[in-house]
Motif scaffolding. Structure first.
Motif, PDB file in Angstrom:
ATOM      1  N   ASN A 156       0.927  -1.305  -0.067  1.00 15.96           N
ATOM      2  CA  ASN A 156       0.449   0.160  -0.206  1.00 15.96           C
ATOM      3  C   ASN A 156       1.257   1.473   0.290  1.00 15.96           C
ATOM      4  O   ASN A 156       1.884   1.271   0.304  1.00 15.96           O
ATOM      5  CB  ASN A 156      -0.599   0.332   1.340  1.00 15.96           C
ATOM      6  N   GLY A 160       4.170   4.783  -7.129  1.00 16.69           N
ATOM      7  CA  GLY A 160       3.476   4.920  -8.577  1.00 16.69           C
ATOM      8  C   GLY A 160       3.770   3.448  -8.943  1.00 16.69           C
ATOM      9  O   GLY A 160       4.971   2.566  -7.919  1.00 16.69           O
ATOM     10  N   ARG A 161       4.315   3.022 -10.013  1.00 23.83           N
ATOM     11  CA  ARG A 161       4.117   1.178 -10.938  1.00 23.83           C
ATOM     12  C   ARG A 161       5.760   1.686 -10.673  1.00 23.83           C
ATOM     13  O   ARG A 161       6.265   0.059 -10.683  1.00 23.83           O
ATOM     14  CB  ARG A 161       3.895   1.786 -12.289  1.00 23.83           C
ATOM     15  N   LEU A 164       5.981  -0.102  -7.316  1.00 21.27           N
ATOM     16  CA  LEU A 164       6.110  -1.350  -7.501  1.00 21.27           C
ATOM     17  C   LEU A 164       6.702  -2.351  -8.232  1.00 21.27           C
ATOM     18  O   LEU A 164       7.307  -3.610  -7.289  1.00 21.27           O
ATOM     19  CB  LEU A 164       4.461  -1.623  -7.720  1.00 21.27           C
ATOM     20  N   GLY A 178       0.203  -6.860  -6.116  1.00 20.30           N
ATOM     21  CA  GLY A 178      -0.118  -5.615  -6.937  1.00 20.30           C
ATOM     22  C   GLY A 178       0.183  -4.543  -5.246  1.00 20.30           C
ATOM     23  O   GLY A 178       0.907  -4.642  -3.958  1.00 20.30           O
ATOM     24  N   PHE A 180      -1.253  -0.607  -4.250  1.00 20.55           N
ATOM     25  CA  PHE A 180      -2.263   1.068  -4.090  1.00 20.55           C
ATOM     26  C   PHE A 180      -0.875   1.937  -3.836  1.00 20.55           C
ATOM     27  O   PHE A 180      -0.344   1.749  -2.976  1.00 20.55           O
ATOM     28  CB  PHE A 180      -3.220   0.517  -3.340  1.00 20.55           C
ATOM     29  N   PRO A 181      -1.356   3.010  -4.961  1.00 18.72           N
ATOM     30  CA  PRO A 181      -0.920   4.425  -4.489  1.00 18.72           C
ATOM     31  C   PRO A 181      -1.712   5.275  -3.395  1.00 18.72           C
ATOM     32  O   PRO A 181      -2.770   4.688  -3.202  1.00 18.72           O
ATOM     33  CB  PRO A 181      -0.365   5.097  -6.316  1.00 18.72           C
ATOM     34  N   SER A 183      -4.160   7.584  -2.154  1.00 16.39           N
ATOM     35  CA  SER A 183      -5.571   8.694  -3.254  1.00 16.39           C
ATOM     36  C   SER A 183      -6.488   9.193  -1.539  1.00 16.39           C
ATOM     37  O   SER A 183      -7.312   8.237  -1.336  1.00 16.39           O
ATOM     38  CB  SER A 183      -6.049   7.170  -3.685  1.00 16.39           C
ATOM     39  N   PHE A 214     -10.215   0.978  -8.856  1.00 10.88           N
ATOM     40  CA  PHE A 214      -8.288   0.822  -8.400  1.00 10.88           C
ATOM     41  C   PHE A 214      -7.690  -0.817  -8.313  1.00 10.88           C
ATOM     42  O   PHE A 214      -6.796  -0.764  -8.484  1.00 10.88           O
ATOM     43  CB  PHE A 214      -8.171   1.290  -7.050  1.00 10.88           C
ATOM     44  N   GLU A 217      -7.109  -2.879 -11.198  1.00 10.57           N
ATOM     45  CA  GLU A 217      -6.281  -2.013 -12.409  1.00 10.57           C
ATOM     46  C   GLU A 217      -4.698  -1.686 -11.773  1.00 10.57           C
ATOM     47  O   GLU A 217      -3.454  -2.651 -12.163  1.00 10.57           O
ATOM     48  CB  GLU A 217      -6.388  -0.237 -12.109  1.00 10.57           C
ATOM     49  N   TRP A 218      -4.535  -2.553 -10.203  1.00  7.26           N
ATOM     50  CA  TRP A 218      -3.507  -2.399  -9.558  1.00  7.26           C
ATOM     51  C   TRP A 218      -2.848  -3.670  -8.983  1.00  7.26           C
ATOM     52  O   TRP A 218      -1.800  -3.909  -8.154  1.00  7.26           O
ATOM     53  CB  TRP A 218      -3.240  -0.929  -8.234  1.00  7.26           C
ATOM     54  N   ASP A 220      -3.631  -8.029  -8.952  1.00 10.37           N
ATOM     55  CA  ASP A 220      -3.457  -9.143  -9.960  1.00 10.37           C
ATOM     56  C   ASP A 220      -4.860  -9.813  -9.451  1.00 10.37           C
ATOM     57  O   ASP A 220      -4.410 -10.837  -8.873  1.00 10.37           O
ATOM     58  CB  ASP A 220      -1.555  -9.539 -10.494  1.00 10.37           C
TER      59      ASP A 220
END
Length: 469
Positions: A156, A160-161, A164, A178, A180-181, A183, A214, A217-218, A220
């Motif tokens: 968490n 950013g990508r 990660l 996975g 999360f950025p 937010s 999210f 998108e973030w 798997d």
């Protein structure tokens, strides 16, 4: 329909409180539901608020699984019953993965529930400002208890990508599925007891939808589903300690206070009442002007202090509850319910709001926590919950104290309460006639006989339905 023993399942645990475990859980539930999956939500521990977020995300009620207030067979039975027919079960942990009711064991911990359910664990960690250290964190959690299967990590608050990818490059022993950025625009609101109840007014749907997107998108999701499906068949010596719901005609009707002021109920407790022949009838002490036709009343916890003005101004409802008590009606109240049926609630601003005045004493709010933790209760005399020496377990989490209840021996106390973390036992459990109220939130999986006794008490209280003279 997937047999409950084969239900795919995963525990969402954390390195500690405050790292985003609830947010990650809700996001995952929402994303899985968006895929068309039926999600069965669960919460480890005694928490009442996180399950309201689960319900919004998954679309069904969430159930608590607590290793201190229930034994393994009761917890597994609750899981099997509530997950039957689901495509996947998602179980949110409490605190840190290994935090428990003792500093040296796993009793009451998320790890204990994971072992009882033979469920793989996804570990949520705050990865802000972390690089290779993620491998050390993973190594510690992977090796601490080999009986807990650490299957994945959710990082968490990543930058950013690229961040990660860097964390994955550190090759942690627990694979990263996975993250999360940060937010801030999607942060859930909080109040003094933690998160707010997740109704539409407190938690707009855009927040839940945002986290679901999210997660898609973030995270798997395919990898997470494979992890959940790797859980072996769950064996239980007791398929359920409840009868089949609605399998018998109602023996009584129990009015359950349910609105913005009162909504802290263990779903397992309500199911036990239903299985014993009680018809549950919800009503609102804030909005309704009269009681439904019932044989007993159940007031759970909540935020009566936040709605003191509305509750106090509903004079018709307060009078109806007092009349119900006077006619011998059975009333069981916990924490916020105790505050409501007392003489008054004194709020932090010094306001004093008259309430039902059945239990003598004023509930005085404080800006500091007044009690927190597990307790064990033993009744000193016969009561609506069973014979003397009935024992059960529960939890306290409150910011108020009841002042004046013991003045001049105005009221009986039925409970001997022993805190789990030590400290002297104390008398509590305030009784007036067929009314019993306490600050303890009881979990009846610790003693199913308590629910049976309450149903018997309500069923035998026919006078309660008669109009006041």
């Amino acid at each position: 329909m997937v047999p409950s023993g084969k239900i795919p399942r995963v525990v969402i645990a954390a390195t500690g409180s405050g790292v985003g475990k609830t947010t990650a859980t809700v996001a995952l539930m929402g994303a899985l539901r968006a895929r068309g999956l039926n999600v069965a939500p669960f919460k480890c521990g005694p928490d009442y608020l996180d399950p309201t977020y689960h319900e919004r995300a998954a679309g069904v009620r969430s159930h608590n699984l607590d290793g201190w207030m229930a034994d393994r067979e009761a917890a597994v039975a609750t899981f099997a019953r509530a997950s039957a027919g689901a495509d996947i079960a998602v179980i949110e942990g409490m605190m840190g993965l290994f935090d428990s009711a003792t500093p040296t064991g796993d009793e009451g911990s998320t790890a204990q529930i994971a072992k009882w359910l033979d469920a793989p664990v996804l570990l949520v960690t705050d990865a802000s400002g972390v690089a290779r250290t993620i491998a050390a964190v993973a190594a510690g959690f992977a090796r601490f208890d080999p009986a807990v299967r650490m299957a994945g990590m959710i990082c968490n608050r990543v930058g950013g990508r690229g961040h990660l990818d860097l964390l994955r490059a550190a090759a942690p022993e627990i694979p990263i599925v996975g993250g999360f950025p940060a937010s801030p625009e999607l942060v859930f609101p909080e109040r003094h007891l933690g998160l707010l109840m997740a109704d539409e007014s407190n938690v707009p749907q855009r927040l839940l939808d945002g986290w679901s997107r999210f997660a898609a998108e973030w995270l798997d999701l395919d990898a997470i589903l494979e992890i959940a499906r790797s859980a072996p068949t769950l064996e239980s010596d007791r398929a359920s300690d409840l009868g089949k719901i609605d399998s018998v005609l109602p023996r009584c009707r129990i009015g359950v206070a349910y609105d913005a002021a009162f909504h802290f109920y263990y779903e397992d407790n309500l199911n036990r009442l239903r299985s014993l022949g009680a018809e549950i009838v919800n009503f609102s002490p804030i909005r309704d002007r009269e009681l439904p036709e019932v044989d007993g009343l159940y007031f759970g916890g909540g935020y009566p202090e936040a709605f003191a003005r509305e509750l106090s101004s509903n004079a018709a409802m307060l009078a109806a509850i007092r009349g119900f008590s006077t006619r011998g009606g059975v009333i069981y109240a916990e924490c916020g319910g105790l505050m409501y049926i007392g003489d008054a609630i004194q709020t932090l601003d010094g306001g004093r709001w008259p309430m039902a005045a059945i239990i003598p004493g004023v509930a005085v709010m404080s800006d500091r926590l007044q009690a927190l933790g597990y307790v064990e209760v033993e009744t000193r005399t016969d009561s609506i919950l069973g014979p003397a020496h009935t024992r059960f377990r529960g939890h306290q989490f409150r910011h108020s104290t009841l002042e004046g209840a013991g003045a001049g021996n105005r009221i009986d106390t039925v409970y001997n309460v022993t805190p789990r973390w030590g400290g002297a036992p104390f008398a509590e459990g305030y009784r007036v006639g067929n009314v019993l109220a306490s600050y303890v939130h009881a979990h009846w999986a610790s003693n199913p006989g308590v629910a049976e006794a309450l149903v018997r008490s309500c069923a035998g209280s026919h006078v309660a339905r008669q109009p006041a003279a």
